[in-house]
Design a protein around this motif. Structure first.
Motif, PDB file in Angstrom:
ATOM      1  N   THR A   8      49.694  41.920  -8.922  1.00  0.00           N
ATOM      2  CA  THR A   8      48.352  41.524  -9.351  1.00  0.00           C
ATOM      3  C   THR A   8      48.307  40.010  -9.511  1.00  0.00           C
ATOM      4  N   VAL A   9      47.315  39.377  -8.888  1.00  0.00           N
ATOM      5  CA  VAL A   9      47.233  37.917  -8.880  1.00  0.00           C
ATOM      6  C   VAL A   9      45.813  37.479  -9.211  1.00  0.00           C
ATOM      7  N   ASN A  10      45.685  36.197  -9.563  1.00  0.00           N
ATOM      8  CA  ASN A  10      44.370  35.577  -9.608  1.00  0.00           C
ATOM      9  C   ASN A  10      44.338  34.451  -8.578  1.00  0.00           C
ATOM     10  N   ALA A  11      43.209  33.774  -8.459  1.00  0.00           N
ATOM     11  CA  ALA A  11      43.050  32.777  -7.410  1.00  0.00           C
ATOM     12  C   ALA A  11      44.098  31.681  -7.490  1.00  0.00           C
ATOM     13  N   GLY A  12      44.412  31.248  -8.678  1.00  0.00           N
ATOM     14  CA  GLY A  12      45.375  30.166  -8.842  1.00  0.00           C
ATOM     15  C   GLY A  12      46.778  30.539  -8.405  1.00  0.00           C
ATOM     16  N   ASP A  13      47.120  31.835  -8.514  1.00  0.00           N
ATOM     17  CA  ASP A  13      48.471  32.265  -8.157  1.00  0.00           C
ATOM     18  C   ASP A  13      48.785  32.080  -6.679  1.00  0.00           C
ATOM     19  N   VAL A  14      47.782  32.176  -5.818  1.00  0.00           N
ATOM     20  CA  VAL A  14      48.033  32.103  -4.380  1.00  0.00           C
ATOM     21  C   VAL A  14      47.587  30.780  -3.778  1.00  0.00           C
ATOM     22  N   ALA A  15      47.043  29.884  -4.581  1.00  0.00           N
ATOM     23  CA  ALA A  15      46.478  28.644  -4.048  1.00  0.00           C
ATOM     24  C   ALA A  15      47.502  27.818  -3.287  1.00  0.00           C
ATOM     25  N   ALA A  16      48.746  27.811  -3.725  1.00  0.00           N
ATOM     26  CA  ALA A  16      49.768  26.981  -3.082  1.00  0.00           C
ATOM     27  C   ALA A  16      50.691  27.772  -2.165  1.00  0.00           C
ATOM     28  N   LEU A  17      50.466  29.070  -2.043  1.00  0.00           N
ATOM     29  CA  LEU A  17      51.347  29.904  -1.223  1.00  0.00           C
ATOM     30  C   LEU A  17      51.092  29.698   0.273  1.00  0.00           C
ATOM     31  N   THR A  18      52.185  29.759   1.054  1.00  0.00           N
ATOM     32  CA  THR A  18      52.065  29.790   2.510  1.00  0.00           C
ATOM     33  C   THR A  18      52.561  31.120   3.077  1.00  0.00           C
ATOM     34  N   SER A  19      53.307  31.880   2.283  1.00  0.00           N
ATOM     35  CA  SER A  19      53.750  33.199   2.740  1.00  0.00           C
ATOM     36  C   SER A  19      53.969  34.108   1.548  1.00  0.00           C
ATOM     37  N   LEU A  20      53.781  35.405   1.764  1.00  0.00           N
ATOM     38  CA  LEU A  20      54.017  36.423   0.737  1.00  0.00           C
ATOM     39  C   LEU A  20      54.652  37.625   1.406  1.00  0.00           C
ATOM     40  N   THR A  21      55.838  37.985   0.943  1.00  0.00           N
ATOM     41  CA  THR A  21      56.564  39.107   1.525  1.00  0.00           C
ATOM     42  C   THR A  21      56.763  40.195   0.478  1.00  0.00           C
ATOM     43  N   MET A  22      56.365  41.413   0.827  1.00  0.00           N
ATOM     44  CA  MET A  22      56.626  42.588   0.004  1.00  0.00           C
ATOM     45  C   MET A  22      57.311  43.606   0.904  1.00  0.00           C
ATOM     46  N   ASP A  23      58.194  44.408   0.349  1.00  0.00           N
ATOM     47  CA  ASP A  23      59.013  45.251   1.215  1.00  0.00           C
ATOM     48  C   ASP A  23      59.165  46.660   0.656  1.00  0.00           C
ATOM     49  N   THR A  30      46.792  42.960  -5.411  1.00  0.00           N
ATOM     50  CA  THR A  30      45.568  43.233  -6.174  1.00  0.00           C
ATOM     51  C   THR A  30      45.034  41.957  -6.808  1.00  0.00           C
ATOM     52  N   LEU A  31      43.736  41.723  -6.646  1.00  0.00           N
ATOM     53  CA  LEU A  31      43.072  40.624  -7.337  1.00  0.00           C
ATOM     54  C   LEU A  31      42.721  41.088  -8.745  1.00  0.00           C
ATOM     55  N   ALA A  32      43.100  40.290  -9.724  1.00  0.00           N
ATOM     56  CA  ALA A  32      42.856  40.655 -11.117  1.00  0.00           C
ATOM     57  C   ALA A  32      41.361  40.862 -11.376  1.00  0.00           C
ATOM     58  N   ASN A  33      41.043  41.812 -12.240  1.00  0.00           N
ATOM     59  CA  ASN A  33      39.651  42.158 -12.523  1.00  0.00           C
ATOM     60  C   ASN A  33      38.819  40.970 -13.000  1.00  0.00           C
ATOM     61  N   ALA A  34      39.417  40.081 -13.749  1.00  0.00           N
ATOM     62  CA  ALA A  34      38.660  38.977 -14.338  1.00  0.00           C
ATOM     63  C   ALA A  34      38.377  37.867 -13.332  1.00  0.00           C
ATOM     64  N   ASP A  35      39.036  37.910 -12.190  1.00  0.00           N
ATOM     65  CA  ASP A  35      38.847  36.852 -11.194  1.00  0.00           C
ATOM     66  C   ASP A  35      37.818  37.298 -10.169  1.00  0.00           C
ATOM     67  N   SER A  36      37.330  36.344  -9.345  1.00  0.00           N
ATOM     68  CA  SER A  36      36.260  36.680  -8.416  1.00  0.00           C
ATOM     69  C   SER A  36      36.523  36.219  -6.995  1.00  0.00           C
ATOM     70  N   ALA A  37      37.656  35.541  -6.733  1.00  0.00           N
ATOM     71  CA  ALA A  37      37.906  35.022  -5.396  1.00  0.00           C
ATOM     72  C   ALA A  37      39.395  35.069  -5.080  1.00  0.00           C
ATOM     73  N   LEU A  38      39.685  35.505  -3.848  1.00  0.00           N
ATOM     74  CA  LEU A  38      41.062  35.518  -3.368  1.00  0.00           C
ATOM     75  C   LEU A  38      41.067  34.935  -1.964  1.00  0.00           C
ATOM     76  N   ASP A  39      41.614  33.721  -1.820  1.00  0.00           N
ATOM     77  CA  ASP A  39      41.673  33.042  -0.534  1.00  0.00           C
ATOM     78  C   ASP A  39      43.096  33.135   0.003  1.00  0.00           C
ATOM     79  N   ILE A  40      43.286  34.020   0.989  1.00  0.00           N
ATOM     80  CA  ILE A  40      44.613  34.178   1.597  1.00  0.00           C
ATOM     81  C   ILE A  40      44.616  33.668   3.034  1.00  0.00           C
ATOM     82  N   SER A  41      43.640  32.837   3.365  1.00  0.00           N
ATOM     83  CA  SER A  41      43.528  32.360   4.754  1.00  0.00           C
ATOM     84  C   SER A  41      44.728  31.526   5.178  1.00  0.00           C
ATOM     85  N   GLY A  42      45.434  30.925   4.224  1.00  0.00           N
ATOM     86  CA  GLY A  42      46.608  30.128   4.548  1.00  0.00           C
ATOM     87  C   GLY A  42      47.915  30.802   4.211  1.00  0.00           C
ATOM     88  N   VAL A  43      47.876  32.107   3.924  1.00  0.00           N
ATOM     89  CA  VAL A  43      49.072  32.834   3.494  1.00  0.00           C
ATOM     90  C   VAL A  43      49.488  33.836   4.567  1.00  0.00           C
TER      91      VAL A  43
END
Length: 288
Positions: A8-23, A30-43
């Motif tokens: 579970t993440v909010n917008a700030g958690d992924v702002a600096a990410l370039t990759s995310l690996t789950m296995d 999951t975008l946290a309920n209290a947040d409203s935007a998830l920009d993964i265009s650079g991830v």
């Protein structure tokens, strides 16, 4: 890790990410309920099977911004919006595809194919089941190059889907029942028999480009004359219009090789496909 994980993440958690690996076997971002935007265009996503914009109790309208993360070639197979609010998927200006065919979609109400200044060609692949929650599909700033490719057949109503700013439509390999709205579309009707298309109030162009032996398709509301709709048969080898005839029998007999003949009694256009004069229901095309 053989168990599914939920990050579970909010917008700030992924702002600096370039990759995310789950296995895991069924991993969820999951975008946290209290947040409203998830920009993964650079991830770059690896092993993420599901993206969830909050949970079903989320009262915040969410926006997911993507580049190619939803083009069907990666790990994402599920996209879940909150059922309590309107959620939006936005494509950045890059000329890519959002694949709402192979990716299972629920709770997504709005799709935006690029920004108001976007000059790239963007495509939305859409099947009928995944269109159930959608109330608006908006083309980018250069809507003359954006497209909707229909997949799997079924019923699509562009007024209900709120389509604007999209120029090109492809009916796909299975027959569709398609109702256009006022956009003025360039529609490619593929080789599946039984398509039923209702023209919109704009000037629509209908292209036949596939294999149509024995096919019968219907275009309702076709507007003839200057400023009306256009039927393009060039790509299937039609070289001449043989004229109007009083009934089906006369039109069938008057159909020349590589020609098209219109029956006034049934409002049917008989189109030669097999290169042999005279209409053959097994090898030629009829358009109602």
């Amino acid at each position: 890790d053989a168990t599914g994980s939920n990050l579970t993440v909010n917008a700030g958690d992924v702002a600096a990410l370039t990759s995310l690996t789950m296995d895991g076997t069924s991993d969820i971002l999951t975008l946290a309920n209290a947040d409203s935007a998830l920009d993964i265009s650079g991830v770059a996503l690896t092993g993420v099977e599901t993206i969830a914009l909050g949970n079903n109790a989320d009262a915040t309208a969410n926006t997911l911004t993507v580049l190619d993360q939803l083009d069907g070639s990666g790990s994402v197979v599920n996209l879940n919006g909150s059922l309590a609010v309107s959620d939006t998927v936005v494509m950045v200006d890059a000329g890519t595809t959002i694949d709402f065919d192979t990716i299972n979609v629920s709770g997504i109400e709005h799709v935006v194919l690029g920004s108001a200044s976007d000059a790239s060609a963007n495509t939305l692949d859409l099947n009928a089941a995944n269109s159930a929650s959608i109330t608006s599909i908006v083309g980018g700033g250069n809507g003359s190059v954006d497209a909707i490719d229909l997949v799997g057949g079924g019923t699509f109503n562009f007024a209900t889907l709120g389509v604007t700013g999209v120029q090109f439509v492809d009916t796909g390999a299975a027959a569709v029942t398609l109702t256009l709205n006022a956009g003025g579309y360039d529609v490619t009707i593929n080789g599946a028999s039984g398509n039923v298309i209702t023209s919109g109030s704009g000037s629509d162009v209908f292209h036949f480009e596939g294999a149509y032996a024995g096919d019968s398709d219907t275009i309702n509301g076709f507007v003839s004359g200057i400023g009306g709709d256009v039927l393009n048969l060039h790509d299937i080898g039609v070289t001449a219009y043989n004229g109007e005839f009083v009934n089906d029998g006369a039109a069938s007999s008057g159909l020349a090789a590589h020609g098209a003949a219109f029956s006034q009694s049934s409002h049917t256009l008989f189109v030669d496909i097999d290169g042999v004069a005279g209409f053959n229901a097994a090898t030629d095309l009829e358009i109602h």
